[in-house]
Design an enzyme around this catalytic site. Structure first.
Site, PDB file in Angstrom:
ATOM      1  N   LYS A  16       0.851  -1.202   0.000  1.00  0.00           N
ATOM      2  CA  LYS A  16       0.000   0.000   0.000  1.00  0.00           C
ATOM      3  C   LYS A  16       0.882   1.246   0.000  1.00  0.00           C
ATOM      4  O   LYS A  16       2.068   1.173   0.348  1.00  0.00           O
ATOM      5  CB  LYS A  16      -0.919  -0.018   1.226  1.00  0.00           C
ATOM      6  CG  LYS A  16      -0.182   0.017   2.563  1.00  0.00           C
ATOM      7  CD  LYS A  16      -1.100  -0.349   3.723  1.00  0.00           C
ATOM      8  CE  LYS A  16      -0.354  -0.290   5.048  1.00  0.00           C
ATOM      9  NZ  LYS A  16      -1.097  -0.943   6.140  1.00  0.00           N
ATOM     10  N   TYR A  66      17.085  29.788  10.198  1.00  0.00           N
ATOM     11  CA  TYR A  66      15.904  30.571  10.581  1.00  0.00           C
ATOM     12  C   TYR A  66      15.720  30.558  12.093  1.00  0.00           C
ATOM     13  O   TYR A  66      15.869  29.516  12.739  1.00  0.00           O
ATOM     14  CB  TYR A  66      14.647  29.968   9.947  1.00  0.00           C
ATOM     15  CG  TYR A  66      14.515  30.216   8.461  1.00  0.00           C
ATOM     16  CD1 TYR A  66      14.510  31.512   7.950  1.00  0.00           C
ATOM     17  CD2 TYR A  66      14.381  29.153   7.580  1.00  0.00           C
ATOM     18  CE1 TYR A  66      14.376  31.730   6.578  1.00  0.00           C
ATOM     19  CE2 TYR A  66      14.239  29.363   6.217  1.00  0.00           C
ATOM     20  CZ  TYR A  66      14.240  30.660   5.723  1.00  0.00           C
ATOM     21  OH  TYR A  66      14.106  30.867   4.381  1.00  0.00           O
TER      22      TYR A  66
HETATM   23  C1  LIG Z   1      -0.364  -1.963   6.818  1.00  0.00           C
HETATM   24  C2  LIG Z   1      -0.968  -3.257   7.228  1.00  0.00           C
HETATM   25  C3  LIG Z   1      -0.174  -4.418   7.331  1.00  0.00           C
HETATM   26  C4  LIG Z   1       1.337  -4.389   7.243  1.00  0.00           C
HETATM   27  O1  LIG Z   1       1.834  -3.881   8.478  1.00  0.00           O
HETATM   28  P1  LIG Z   1       3.394  -3.685   8.777  1.00  0.00           P
HETATM   29  O2  LIG Z   1       3.422  -3.262  10.208  1.00  0.00           O
HETATM   30  O3  LIG Z   1       3.885  -2.636   7.874  1.00  0.00           O
HETATM   31  O4  LIG Z   1       4.053  -5.010   8.542  1.00  0.00           O
HETATM   32  C5  LIG Z   1      -0.816  -5.628   7.554  1.00  0.00           C
HETATM   33  N1  LIG Z   1      -2.160  -5.691   7.713  1.00  0.00           N
HETATM   34  C6  LIG Z   1      -2.955  -4.581   7.664  1.00  0.00           C
HETATM   35  C7  LIG Z   1      -4.417  -4.727   7.866  1.00  0.00           C
HETATM   36  C8  LIG Z   1      -2.380  -3.342   7.432  1.00  0.00           C
HETATM   37  O5  LIG Z   1      -3.154  -2.254   7.411  1.00  0.00           O
END
Ligand SMILES: *Cc1c(COP(=O)(O)O)cnc(C)c1O
Length: 377
Positions: free
Chosen positions: A36, A250
């Site tokens: 994702k 800054y």
């Molecule tokens: C993002 C996600 C994962 C992967 O999690 P990581 O901690 O990056 O390994 C797995 N299952 C769901 C439902 C997620 O949203």
């Protein structure tokens, strides 16, 4: 020719080794990859292709139907592609066209899929305590009965996988036994990378590996089981010396307490590097970690290189995270987590292109430029 811009180097061989290590923790389960958010900013097409060809990964998860469609085009017809956010009426054509598998989160989504898509396979997400997505157990019973819903995978998600000792882990595991009884024909999945590191009892039929693949440790005890995958480096644009009492940046938030050597590098919050790292984070330059002096600007960061064994020169590269500077420590210094650093910086980084270039994403294989067929180029 030296390029005066930041690089985000992604070693796909290291990625595949992390996949193998995490997969081998539960050899009887399938290891799916979570790609994702464009593979946490690293590029879902390249990451997916590497994991498929060299890791033999055959299942992928993304959040949106659009991400799934793009992944299908990049990876071809073989892999299973799951959509965490589930099916909505407006997406059904894309689910059909790209043969995507929804993760059904509500009873309405279960009915929609059963009516519109007949016996096409669906995963179902049951909430075992996280209260984010997924339906409660009692609704799952109705979903199980929904006419024609072909449930191929039942999943839940651990709320506290980043803390191996947290009692929530055992509680959520106990709830999985009830799910298994409700859906005897479906495969089960509970664990992300953090859960996979909790060992085989948490793996069930499928793990969903995300951040650990990308070189970020899901929890502090796992640091040596995950190897770095990504290196962010930025070139020195200018070197100068200032006297004790002079200030930097800054708001004049850094005051030199001695005669100091400063190196100004081409990276800033405009590239996704957190401004919260001002006067707190560091980058390796001239052979040592050099603290950030003053505020992170949009395009520029000033490093205090006074203690570096080698005086930096224009064009030298400072490593902000990578093999010499662990990403988890940098994230902590910036008050965030490795996930956010990767998605923020990777999300803004682009492959080489003629225009609009800031951070350039480069794919490597064991340190050498990766084969051009990778990344679907
Ligand atoms: C993002 C996600 C994962 C992967 O999690 P990581 O901690 O990056 O390994 C797995 N299952 C769901 C439902 C997620 O949203």
């Amino acid at each position: 020719m030296r390029a005066f811009k930041p690089y985000l180097d992604i070693d796909l061989a290291a990625l595949c080794r992390n996949y193998r290590r995490l997969a081998d923790m539960a050899p009887a389960s399938e290891a799916a990859s979570v790609v994702k958010c464009d593979a946490y900013g690293l590029g879902a097409a390249a990451v997916g292709a590497a994991l498929m060809r060299h890791g033999k990964c055959r299942s992928f998860f993304v959040a949106y139907c659009g991400e799934g469609a793009a992944l299908r085009e990049a990876l071809g017809s073989d892999p299973d592609i799951y959509i965490f956010n589930g099916p909505f009426e407006t997406d059904l054509d894309a689910f059909r066209e790209f043969r995507l598998i929804p993760v059904v989160n509500t009873i309405d989504q279960a009915r929609l899929w059963a009516i519109e898509m007949k016996s096409a396979p669906a995963a179902i997400h049951i909430d075992t305590g996280m209260h984010r997505l997924g339906m409660p157990l009692n609704e799952a019973q109705d979903a199980a009965a929904a006419d024609g819903l072909n449930v191929s995978l039942v999943m839940s998600h651990l709320a506290c996988a980043s803390d191996p000792a947290h009692p929530m882990n055992a509680r959520q595991r106990a709830a999985m036994a009830r799910l298994a009884a409700l859906f005897p024909a479906a495969r089960l999945s509970l664990s992300s990378s953090g859960g996979a590191l909790l060992g085989a009892p948490f793996a069930y039929d499928m793990t969903r590996l995300g951040v650990g693949l990308y070189g970020v440790s899901p929890h502090e005890t796992a640091v040596d089981q995950i190897e770095p995958v990504v290196r962010l480096s930025a070139p020195v644009l200018q070197v100068q010396e200032i006297e004790a009492g002079e200030t930097v940046g800054y708001g004049a938030s850094f005051t030199a307490d001695r005669k100091s050597v400063l190196a100004t590098v081409a990276l800033g919050y405009g590239d996704g590097f957190p401004r919260a790292g001002s006067n707190r984070a560091a980058a390796v330059l001239g052979g040592a970690p050099c603290p950030i002096a003053g505020r992170v600007s949009m395009d520029l960061i000033v490093l205090d290189a006074t203690d570096a064994p080698n005086r930096p020169d224009i064009g030298d590269r400072a490593e902000f995270f990578g093999p010499a500077m662990p990403i988890d420590a940098v994230a902590k210094a910036c008050g965030t987590i490795g996930y956010e650093l990767l998605t923020a910086i990777g999300g803004l980084a682009k492959r080489q292109s003629a225009l609009g270039l800031r951070v350039e994403r480069r794919y490597l294989w064991n340190g050498a430029p990766a084969d051009a067929t990778i990344a679907g180029e």
